[in-house]
Design an enzyme around this catalytic site. Sequence first.
Site, PDB file in Angstrom:
ATOM      1  N   ASP A   9       0.972  -1.152   0.018  1.00 30.19           N
ATOM      2  CA  ASP A   9      -0.154  -0.018   0.197  1.00 30.19           C
ATOM      3  C   ASP A   9       0.803   1.178  -0.148  1.00 30.19           C
ATOM      4  O   ASP A   9       1.677   1.592   0.720  1.00 30.19           O
ATOM      5  CB  ASP A   9      -0.909  -0.216   1.010  1.00 30.19           C
ATOM      6  CG  ASP A   9      -1.699   1.068   1.232  1.00 30.19           C
ATOM      7  OD1 ASP A   9      -3.030   1.055   0.914  1.00 30.19           O
ATOM      8  OD2 ASP A   9      -1.633   2.208   1.782  1.00 30.19           O
ATOM      9  N   LYS A  40      -3.092   5.614  -4.039  1.00 26.77           N
ATOM     10  CA  LYS A  40      -4.130   6.719  -3.773  1.00 26.77           C
ATOM     11  C   LYS A  40      -4.064   8.074  -4.622  1.00 26.77           C
ATOM     12  O   LYS A  40      -3.138   8.626  -4.657  1.00 26.77           O
ATOM     13  CB  LYS A  40      -4.268   6.744  -2.339  1.00 26.77           C
ATOM     14  CG  LYS A  40      -4.301   5.460  -1.300  1.00 26.77           C
ATOM     15  CD  LYS A  40      -4.382   5.827   0.016  1.00 26.77           C
ATOM     16  CE  LYS A  40      -4.287   4.555   0.927  1.00 26.77           C
ATOM     17  NZ  LYS A  40      -2.620   4.289   0.831  1.00 26.77           N
ATOM     18  N   HIS A  96      -7.968   9.190  -2.086  1.00 28.48           N
ATOM     19  CA  HIS A  96      -7.400   8.927  -0.878  1.00 28.48           C
ATOM     20  C   HIS A  96      -8.380   9.502   0.331  1.00 28.48           C
ATOM     21  O   HIS A  96      -8.302   9.198   1.471  1.00 28.48           O
ATOM     22  CB  HIS A  96      -6.174   9.901  -0.629  1.00 28.48           C
ATOM     23  CG  HIS A  96      -5.161   9.539   0.207  1.00 28.48           C
ATOM     24  ND1 HIS A  96      -3.735   9.721   0.213  1.00 28.48           N
ATOM     25  CD2 HIS A  96      -5.465   9.096   1.762  1.00 28.48           C
ATOM     26  CE1 HIS A  96      -3.192   9.319   1.227  1.00 28.48           C
ATOM     27  NE2 HIS A  96      -3.894   8.792   2.029  1.00 28.48           N
ATOM     28  N   TYR A 145       2.226   9.867  -0.036  1.00 27.14           N
ATOM     29  CA  TYR A 145       3.598   9.383   0.789  1.00 27.14           C
ATOM     30  C   TYR A 145       4.800   9.879   0.086  1.00 27.14           C
ATOM     31  O   TYR A 145       5.888   9.762   0.855  1.00 27.14           O
ATOM     32  CB  TYR A 145       3.427   7.996   0.816  1.00 27.14           C
ATOM     33  CG  TYR A 145       2.198   7.296   1.422  1.00 27.14           C
ATOM     34  CD1 TYR A 145       1.292   8.042   2.007  1.00 27.14           C
ATOM     35  CD2 TYR A 145       1.708   6.053   1.563  1.00 27.14           C
ATOM     36  CE1 TYR A 145       0.073   7.521   2.689  1.00 27.14           C
ATOM     37  CE2 TYR A 145       0.692   5.531   2.135  1.00 27.14           C
ATOM     38  CZ  TYR A 145      -0.323   6.464   2.752  1.00 27.14           C
ATOM     39  OH  TYR A 145      -1.526   6.111   3.459  1.00 27.14           O
TER      40      TYR A 145
END
Length: 281
Positions: free
Chosen positions: A48, A78, A111, A53
């Site tokens: 994931d 996401k 997200h 990120y």
Amino acid sequence: MTGAVPRERRLLDGSTLPAIGFGTYPLKGEECVTAVRSAIEAGYRLIDTAVNYGNEREVGEAIRRSGVPREELVVTTKLPGRAHAYDDAVASVRGSLEALGLDRIDLHLIHWPNPRVGRYVEAYRALVDLRAEGLVGSVGVSNFTEEHLSRVIEATGVVPVVNQVELHPWFPQVDLRAVHDRLGVVTEAWSPLGKRRAPFGEAPVVAAAERHGVTPGQVVLRWQLQLGNVPIPKSATPERQRQNLDVFGFELSEEEVAAITGLSRPDGRLFDGDPETHEEM
């Protein structure tokens, strides 16, 4: 609540999801490559990541270095809140594909709904269209409420296969899980161990750990599985990675599951802000 826990979950679109995933926030750089490669070697097959990120390139590099056949892995990323306009969503997905070095994203999530802007239905429609093109395998969401879920389903006729939300013993999301069960949505849990304030010292967790000869963390992850959730723990330590995955050899009783769920409290939510910056343990 008791009985054998499957190692895969069947999704509404017919695809499958490993019962436990590996979270990558806030890993960066070579540390991220090393940790993700170690996780894959330990047996994780659900990885994931997210645009926000800032580690999609490292995740892609770890996948290549792992030597595990691509078809054995389920890669999730996401769509950020700033990319909810249709064309922006399409561009974001293509950017993620380039960063990851993949020709398809197995599971693509929104997200969060970014309700102030209110264009998440448009973003969802873009993901559904990209699924038809083969660039996205399965379409899901993250941090959606029942209202948000209802809107995207009504607008597109496509039920998200997954809703990834904060979920742990202090915040078990009982009502939202019931909505998911009714719709056929699989619940993924971020911060599945309780993030910075893990409930490892709570009496029901300690007692279950002692009774089954496992760690408190393993108890909490097993609790997640027996509730039907797909937890996504994160650890850069190979030993902890293996430990988090080793939760299929024991079973909590209904009383133990209920006692851990009973740790829920009004202030149990650990994160209150922009969920795109949430941490995963």
